[in-house]
Design an enzyme around this catalytic site. Structure first.
Site, PDB file in Angstrom:
ATOM      1  N   GLU A 135       0.854  -1.186   0.000  1.00 39.23           N
ATOM      2  CA  GLU A 135       0.000   0.000   0.000  1.00 39.23           C
ATOM      3  C   GLU A 135       0.890   1.235   0.000  1.00 39.23           C
ATOM      4  O   GLU A 135       1.868   1.270   0.755  1.00 39.23           O
ATOM      5  CB  GLU A 135      -0.910   0.032   1.225  1.00 39.23           C
ATOM      6  CG  GLU A 135      -1.936   1.162   1.125  1.00 39.23           C
ATOM      7  CD  GLU A 135      -2.936   1.188   2.281  1.00 39.23           C
ATOM      8  OE1 GLU A 135      -2.796   0.406   3.238  1.00 39.23           O
ATOM      9  OE2 GLU A 135      -3.851   2.001   2.214  1.00 39.23           O
ATOM     10  N   GLY A 275       2.516   2.503  10.885  1.00 42.81           N
ATOM     11  CA  GLY A 275       2.238   1.756  12.109  1.00 42.81           C
ATOM     12  C   GLY A 275       2.115   0.268  11.855  1.00 42.81           C
ATOM     13  O   GLY A 275       2.745  -0.551  12.518  1.00 42.81           O
ATOM     14  N   GLU A 278      -2.523  -4.033   6.829  1.00 45.70           N
ATOM     15  CA  GLU A 278      -3.582  -5.049   6.894  1.00 45.70           C
ATOM     16  C   GLU A 278      -3.552  -6.079   5.772  1.00 45.70           C
ATOM     17  O   GLU A 278      -4.598  -6.664   5.463  1.00 45.70           O
ATOM     18  CB  GLU A 278      -4.933  -4.336   6.885  1.00 45.70           C
ATOM     19  CG  GLU A 278      -5.321  -3.677   5.536  1.00 45.70           C
ATOM     20  CD  GLU A 278      -4.991  -2.194   5.437  1.00 45.70           C
ATOM     21  OE1 GLU A 278      -4.083  -1.738   6.158  1.00 45.70           O
ATOM     22  OE2 GLU A 278      -5.647  -1.495   4.630  1.00 45.70           O
ATOM     23  N   ASN A 279      -2.411  -6.347   5.128  1.00 45.84           N
ATOM     24  CA  ASN A 279      -2.343  -7.326   4.032  1.00 45.84           C
ATOM     25  C   ASN A 279      -3.211  -8.544   4.339  1.00 45.84           C
ATOM     26  O   ASN A 279      -3.185  -9.071   5.444  1.00 45.84           O
ATOM     27  CB  ASN A 279      -0.915  -7.817   3.849  1.00 45.84           C
ATOM     28  CG  ASN A 279       0.079  -6.699   3.875  1.00 45.84           C
ATOM     29  OD1 ASN A 279       0.011  -5.799   3.063  1.00 45.84           O
ATOM     30  ND2 ASN A 279       0.983  -6.721   4.838  1.00 45.84           N
ATOM     31  N   HIS A 311      -7.260  -2.476  14.853  1.00 46.57           N
ATOM     32  CA  HIS A 311      -7.394  -1.732  13.597  1.00 46.57           C
ATOM     33  C   HIS A 311      -7.086  -2.617  12.385  1.00 46.57           C
ATOM     34  O   HIS A 311      -7.896  -2.724  11.456  1.00 46.57           O
ATOM     35  CB  HIS A 311      -6.467  -0.518  13.632  1.00 46.57           C
ATOM     36  CG  HIS A 311      -6.526   0.344  12.417  1.00 46.57           C
ATOM     37  ND1 HIS A 311      -7.306   1.467  12.337  1.00 46.57           N
ATOM     38  CD2 HIS A 311      -5.906   0.229  11.213  1.00 46.57           C
ATOM     39  CE1 HIS A 311      -7.172   2.008  11.140  1.00 46.57           C
ATOM     40  NE2 HIS A 311      -6.315   1.282  10.441  1.00 46.57           N
ATOM     41  N   GLU A 312      -5.916  -3.247  12.406  1.00 50.41           N
ATOM     42  CA  GLU A 312      -5.531  -4.047  11.226  1.00 50.41           C
ATOM     43  C   GLU A 312      -6.451  -5.251  11.070  1.00 50.41           C
ATOM     44  O   GLU A 312      -6.835  -5.612   9.954  1.00 50.41           O
ATOM     45  CB  GLU A 312      -4.073  -4.498  11.320  1.00 50.41           C
ATOM     46  CG  GLU A 312      -3.061  -3.380  11.533  1.00 50.41           C
ATOM     47  CD  GLU A 312      -3.208  -2.197  10.585  1.00 50.41           C
ATOM     48  OE1 GLU A 312      -3.663  -2.405   9.448  1.00 50.41           O
ATOM     49  OE2 GLU A 312      -2.895  -1.068  10.997  1.00 50.41           O
TER      50      GLU A 312
HETATM   51  N1  PHE Z   1      -3.257   0.850   5.723  1.00 50.25           N
HETATM   52  C1  PHE Z   1      -2.426   0.949   6.896  1.00 50.25           C
HETATM   53  C2  PHE Z   1      -3.372   1.149   8.068  1.00 50.25           C
HETATM   54  O1  PHE Z   1      -3.970   2.147   8.252  1.00 50.25           O
HETATM   55  C3  PHE Z   1      -1.471   2.070   6.895  1.00 50.25           C
HETATM   56  C4  PHE Z   1      -0.384   1.989   5.874  1.00 50.25           C
HETATM   57  C5  PHE Z   1      -0.465   2.779   4.732  1.00 50.25           C
HETATM   58  C6  PHE Z   1       0.689   1.177   6.055  1.00 50.25           C
HETATM   59  C7  PHE Z   1       0.545   2.734   3.786  1.00 50.25           C
HETATM   60  C8  PHE Z   1       1.700   1.139   5.128  1.00 50.25           C
HETATM   61  C9  PHE Z   1       1.633   1.930   3.990  1.00 50.25           C
HETATM   62  O2  PHE Z   1      -3.639   0.294   8.796  1.00 50.25           O
HETATM   63 ZN    ZN Z   2      -5.918   1.446   8.479  1.00 49.98          ZN
END
Ligand code: PHE
Ligand code: ZN
Length: 889
Positions: A135, A275, A278-279, A311-312
């Site tokens: 991401e 942080g 969420e893969n 969150h994840e």
């Molecule tokens: N999508 C992740 C989150 O909010 C944040 C994230 C964005 C991590 C881009 C890495 C790169 O949980």
């Molecule tokens: Zn997120």
């Protein structure tokens, strides 16, 4: 405008616009990936089953960056270079049949990847492991692909690597096979049955240990939960494993969401830009938000781990099963998921405290963003670099919007609405409109007026004026809203603003509320909705002028302007049953006292009311909530107070805030503070339940205030606490006081002892750096230079960079904003070096300049010239250039 990309190639500075959105011209029916992994050089094979969306195919343009192309095959036949065109960031193929198979083979270099985007190495070449971060657009650094969130497909992944060097091989999905290969290599295969966009792809390979636990979902699926970390850290994963199970149960109960694969992996890395991520089936966490134990983690640190784990995990539905159509919809997954993790944490702990923390964060981080040159809507209309939009506005303000919508439709309809949203859009990519439609239909309410909140930047100011009419026994509340222009958005419109309120009689009773035209009173708390620029609300049967408690629980993300007399605010601070608004009354009083102190007043009614009411609460032996008391005893953060005076001189803001704290400490009194400290110290047993955490929280605040009125006694107590502390909360609280008030001998001894104990623990060493970088005073810059020169400092590790430079620029306001500009010069030089390694982290750090235009003229000119020098740097990354240019615009 032309600017140079990180690799030196000139690229047009093109803005991507929401209004230009086009559905993909090609779909990918399935993808098969094979990785031949190696730290220096990895080969990636990709087989894409492509389908044109139209009968007459348009040319196929695949995204890719920094890929060494080895071979391309179309329907099995090798393509000669005449059959395709490679551009800076795209591969174009023309005259394709409407359905075809494209195979590519590319080489990439994980060890050289210091940007930590795509496939990279975490840790050292000898012992580290390989992992991916995709991401928002990292997948294009791995292979040629349609790297956009509305292209969802099924992934089948094979990993191959040397078995001794990479014993663990992980990818998202279900494990479907593994085996050995010739010459010491082995392989493992993973199929993910759920279609997903490329940003949710992940792999991990290396020497990792596992903490494993079975879990059965509410709908009966047997899942294996695996937490992975390097050998020295696996013992610190137990807390996160428990938090994960709590999060999974919570989502089953609160949203009816079950986990949907046989395996759920979570991996800790020390090298991460954000942080956590969420893969699908393979979350990757910054170690800061996964590893925790009492010796190394503060109470706040534990809560942060639980919150990020939640969150994840919650993204598995809000983000993964239903994803975003395009990156403009980022808040569809992030705002919603932050709201979900906030609700989870509140349910696990205290509702009122969680709300106080979240609103304080919003005000510290998001309000300044909304008031500065980087202001943007929760759903931006355009971007040059999407990585720069993972902001407090998209996350925190986005969560406030979902909270407003949830309150508007009520809990039952909200649940029906989210159920409908997940069912309707499962396996596809959605928009903010889709979510609002599902929620609105479930409640039979038209929520489209709330879309304006997604499109308009800036924090609305809500002014409240009220008067009482004794003759008619009426109380008239006039609400009006105004939003100041933000960059690129001059005209603002009224937004729907829900205002939850109660009215208090002088004796602290809540009054029944009957609006004009109603037959009966409908309770003593209710929500008014301001939809126009202004409106008047009339309450009947009100005998004497009441005290309004407005925007209870912070019912909308606005700045409330309501000039209440100090005595009224003190009454709310003493009596309001809404824990949030009780705290809010204190913040309001402290802000009024701050304004007066800043204007030079030695005494002021607001200051007297604030310290008086807090003195009374502090003296109550039976005050029920120690953590709430600790929060009440803290004035607003500097970044909030800065907004109250314009233009501002950071030294003057800091000095006025200190006078407030000093006055509070004096009002409470050295002997009362000493007595409370001693009692809390005696009660400290190192327990981790909520009351024990709350007591430690209060103890820390009491120690800080005590040091302001009796430094020698407080320092002696801090030294003893530091030496005896059983856990990190106690040790760190004492260390902070020693660093601020102790002499050089005390400071050096404490820092040396802390380092001797924790020198091998990177996360604690981050704290060691941060507590020094945050100390204000004339020597701050010398301290900072020493930290930058320390053998343990490196620009290659984002956590370390944030600990030193982030803490300095964001928390140490007087040092960063030194009157001679030396703080700006130092940050700019570090940004120039950092940008060459890690553009994302550099761009995030550069946002510390936000608000420069509101500084007093001298500093403003210095900040601007340093920003301009940064903007003129040759070879600036797109990430950093975007931030600097928008900051100067
Ligand atoms: N999508 C992740 C989150 O909010 C944040 C994230 C964005 C991590 C881009 C890495 C790169 O949980
Ligand atoms: Zn997120």
């Amino acid at each position: 405008m032309l600017q140079r990309d990180a690799d030196g190639a000139p690229t047009p500075d093109l803005k991507i616009r929401l209004s230009d959105y086009q559905p993909p011209a090609w779909r990918i029916a399935s993808v098969e990936l094979v990785f031949d992994l190696d730290i220096a050089s990895t080969e990636v094979y990709a087989r894409l089953e492509l389908e044109s969306a139209s009968a007459t195919p348009t040319p196929l343009r695949l995204d890719g960056e920094g890929l060494e192309l080895i071979e391309l095959r179309l329907d099995g036949k090798r393509l000669s270079p005449l059959g395709y065109r490679v551009e800076a960031h795209a591969l174009e193929l023309s005259d394709l049949p409407a359905s075809c198979v494209l195979e590519s083979r590319v080489r990439i270099h994980p060890q050289d990847n210091t940007a930590l985007e795509g496939l990279y190495l975490s840790g050292s070449a000898e012992r580290g492991f390989l992992l991916t971060q995709c991401e928002a657009q990292g997948f294009r650094h791995i292979t040629w692909f349609l790297d956009r969130p509305d292209v969802l497909t099924r992934y089948s992944v094979e990993l191959r690597a040397e078995a001794a060097r990479f014993p663990v091989l992980l990818a998202g999905g279900n494990a479907v096979g593994s085996g050995t290969l010739a010459d010491g290599r082995h392989w493992a295969r993973f199929d993910d049955p759920h279609p997903k966009p490329s940003y949710l792809f992940a792999l991990v390979a290396g020497r990792l240990e596992c903490l494993s636990q079975p879990y059965t979902t509410a709908d009966g699926r047997a899942v294996t939960l695996n937490l992975w970390a390097e050998a020295d850290a696996i013992g610190q994963c137990h807390y996160a494993l428990g938090a994960l199970q709590r999060a999974m149960r919570w989502d089953e109960r609160s949203y009816g969401r079950n986990y949907d694969l046989d395996m759920f992996h979570v991996v800790a890395t020390h090298d991460f830009n954000m942080g956590a991520m969420e893969n699908k089936g393979l979350n990757i966490f910054n170690a800061k938000y996964l590893l925790a134990d009492a010796d190394t983690t503060t109470d706040e640190g534990f809560r942060a781990v639980e919150g990020v784990i939640g969150h994840e995990y919650f993204h598995n539905w809000s983000g993964n099963r239903v994803t975003c159509r395009d990156w403009f919809q980022l808040s569809l997954k992030e705002g919603f998921t932050v709201f979900r993790d906030q609700s989870f944490s509140a349910d696990m702990h205290s509702q009122a405290l969680k709300r106080i923390e979240d609103v304080a964060t919003l005000r510290r981080m998001q309000f300044p963003e909304d008031a500065g040159p980087l202001a943007h809507p929760v759903r931006p209309a355009e971007y040059a670099e999407i990585n720069n939009f993972y902001t407090a506005t998209v996350y925190e303000k986005g969560a406030e919007l979902i909270r407003m919508l949830a309150a508007r439709v009520g809990p039952e309809a909200f649940r029906r609405g989210t159920d409908a949203y997940f069912a309707r859009h499962d396996g596809s990519a959605a928009t903010v409109e889709d979510l609002l439609a599902a929620l609105g239909e479930a409640a039979a309410v038209d929520l489209t007026p709330y879309l304006a909140w997604y499109a308009q930047a800036g924090t609305p100011r809500l002014s409240a004026r009220c008067h009482h009419e004794p003759a008619t026994r009426r109380y008239v509340l006039r609400l009006a809203q105004h939003t100041a222009p933000t960059s690129g958005q001059a005209d603002k419109h009224p937004l729907p603003i829900p205002v939850k309120l109660a009215l208090f009689a002088r004796d602290g009773r809540m009054l029944p509320l009957r609006l004009a035209g109603e037959a009966d009173a409908a309770g003593s708390e209710r929500v008014l909705e301001l939809t126009d620029a202004a409106a008047e609300f009339v309450f009947e049967d009100i005998d004497e002028a009441p005290i309004p408690s407005l925007l209870r629980g912070f019912s909308a993300p606005v700045i409330l302007e309501c000039a209440l007399p100090p005595d009224d605010l003190a009454l709310l601070l003493l009596h309001d049953a809404d824990g949030f608004n009780r705290w809010e009354a204190g913040q309001h009083l402290a802000s009024d006292a701050f304004r007066a102190a800043h204007a030079g007043a030695a005494q002021h009614a607001a200051l007297a009311a604030w310290t008086g009411a807090l003195g009374a609460l502090f003296a109550q032996a039976d005050f029920p909530d120690a953590a709430l008391l600790a929060e009440l005893l803290a004035p607003p953060a500097i970044s909030e107070l800065e907004a109250l005076v314009e233009p501002h001189d950071p030294d003057a803001v800091d000095a006025a805030r200190r006078r407030l704290e000093q006055a509070l400490a004096q009002a409470l009194g050295a002997s009362a503070l000493a007595a409370r400290y001693t009692a809390l110290h005696a009660a400290e047993q190192g327990a981790h339940d909520a009351p024990a955490q709350a007591r430690r929280h209060l103890k820390r605040r009491v120690l800080e205030l005590w040091a302001l009125v009796d430094a020698p006694a407080a320092l002696a107590a801090a030294e003893a606490q530091f030496a005896q502390a059983a856990g990190m909360s106690e040790r760190l609280a004492a260390l902070r006081v020693l660093l601020r008030h102790g002499d050089a001998g005390m400071r050096h001894a404490a820092l040396a002892a802390f380092r001797a104990r924790h020198g091998q623990q990177p996360l604690v060493m981050d704290t060691w750096f941060a507590v020094q970088a945050e100390v204000p005073g004339a020597a701050a810059l010398d301290t900072l230079r020493a930290l930058l020169g320390d053998t343990a400092f490196t620009l290659r590790n984002p956590n370390r960079v944030r600990a030193v430079l982030g803490t300095f620029a964001r928390q140490n306001r007087t040092a960063f904003h030194r009157a001679d500009g030396a703080g700006y010069a130092l940050l700019v030089a570090q940004l120039q070096a950092l940008d060459k390694l890690n553009p994302q982290t550099a761009a995030a750090l550069a946002q510390a300049f936000n608000g420069w235009a509101r500084l007093e003229p001298k500093r403003r000119a210095l900040a601007e010239s340093h920003l301009r020098a940064l903007a003129a740097t040759l070879g600036l990354s797109r990430n950093l250039a975007d931030i600097v240019q928008r900051s100067l615009a």
